[in-house]
Write an enzyme that holds these catalytic residues in place. Structure first.
Site, PDB file in Angstrom:
ATOM      1  CD  GLU A  62      44.895  51.401  41.972  1.00  0.00           C
ATOM      2  OE1 GLU A  62      44.633  52.330  42.743  1.00  0.00           O
ATOM      3  OE2 GLU A  62      44.071  50.494  41.664  1.00  0.00           O
ATOM      4  CG  LEU A  64      46.412  48.877  44.897  1.00  0.00           C
ATOM      5  CD1 LEU A  64      45.325  47.806  44.993  1.00  0.00           C
ATOM      6  CD2 LEU A  64      45.823  50.255  45.160  1.00  0.00           C
ATOM      7  CG  ASP A 190      45.183  30.718  42.229  1.00  0.00           C
ATOM      8  OD1 ASP A 190      45.102  29.764  43.034  1.00  0.00           O
ATOM      9  OD2 ASP A 190      46.268  31.125  41.769  1.00  0.00           O
TER      10      ASP A 190
END
Length: 282
Positions: A62, A64, A190
């Site tokens: 997706e 964003l 991370d």
């Protein structure tokens, strides 16, 4: 709803070998799916890992419209804590329901995890990480994180001082976890400042390398390389207070990140690695 082609982001690693690229992206996809399933933090919806005709791979997810984390730092701290507490709360719910008649009916997709690891390989940077399940956190952390990184240092540098200090430090590590109950927590893996962002609706995480581990592991890199604002840590620790011995364990977890950077970027991180080892050996 699956994003349309115009709403997708495509990450590509045509410069990496096909198997390496696929491993990296499949681990990232599994990580995004795991975080998404908790409904605690917003991440880009993963779509598909694709083999490229000329070699390498691509990862569609997706799109964003993100900007640097600013307004939602405290909210991110709360939500990261919620992510870390998610599995523990599943375990507590399971204990309450153990005597319920019809146990097992209508189970949620998310189920309590009682070991440390992950169901697939993930990559921190481009280094693949084995996530083989272990019953004890110190065993998992030493074997699949620190020792794995030190094996690469030995292979590529044969650094005598690092080897000798590691041989002294390794047997001392279990002592840092005495009298500490560690419930496996799903962690991003991370969580540095370059892997967080926000949009108008709140914070966003990306580029995860998930596994079930000690929640404190997550915070080590959050305090390095620029770090997050104090509001992030205040909000986080309002939900998960620091346990006794936190500061020393934080150095231990930072050691992993320094060795990982040495393996990625070269001997510029050798000094930091050895310095942390010396502190831990005192």
């Amino acid at each position: 709803m699956r994003p349309t082609a115009g709403e997708c982001l495509l990450k590509s690693t045509a410069n990496l070998r096909l198997t390496t690229a696929r491993t990296m992206f499949e681990g990232e996809m599994a990580s995004l799916e795991a975080i998404q399933q908790t409904n605690t933090l917003r991440v880009p919806k993963p779509i598909k890992v694709i083999d490229l005709p000329g070699g390498g791979a691509a990862f569609a997810m997706e799109y964003l419209k993100m900007k640097s984390l600013n307004k939602y730092s405290a909210k991110l701290g709360e939500q990261v804590a919620d992510l870390h507490l998610y599995n523990q709360k599943l375990g507590e719910k399971l204990k309450k329901e153990e005597s319920t008649v019809g146990k097992g009916a209508g189970l949620n997709e998310s189920q309590y995890v009682d070991k440390f690891g992950f169901h697939t390989v993930t990559c921190c940077g481009y280094i693949a990480q084995v996530n083989e399940w272990q019953s004890e956190w110190p065993t998992f952390f030493v074997r699949h994180r620190l020792q794995a990184q030190m094996d690469l240092i030995e292979r590529d540098y044969g650094d005598k001082e690092a080897r000798e200090m590691w041989s002294q430090l390794k047997p001392k590590i279990p002592q840092m976890f005495c009298d500490l109950e560690i419930v496996p927590a799903l962690i991003h893996g991370d969580l540095w400042a370059g892997n967080v962002a926000e949009d108008d609706s709140g914070p966003i995480l990306f580029d995860p390398a998930c596994f079930y581990g000690h929640s404190e592991f997550e915070l080590a890199i959050s305090m390095m390389f620029g770090g997050f604002s104090s509001s992030f840590f205040s909000a986080y620790h309002s939900k998960i207070p620091k346990a006794p011995g936190f500061e020393k364990r934080n150095k231990l977890y930072q050691l992993f990140n320094y060795i990982n950077h040495w393996n990625h970027f070269g001997t510029g991180y050798r000094g930091s690695t050895l310095n942390v080892m010396r502190k831990l050996l005192k």
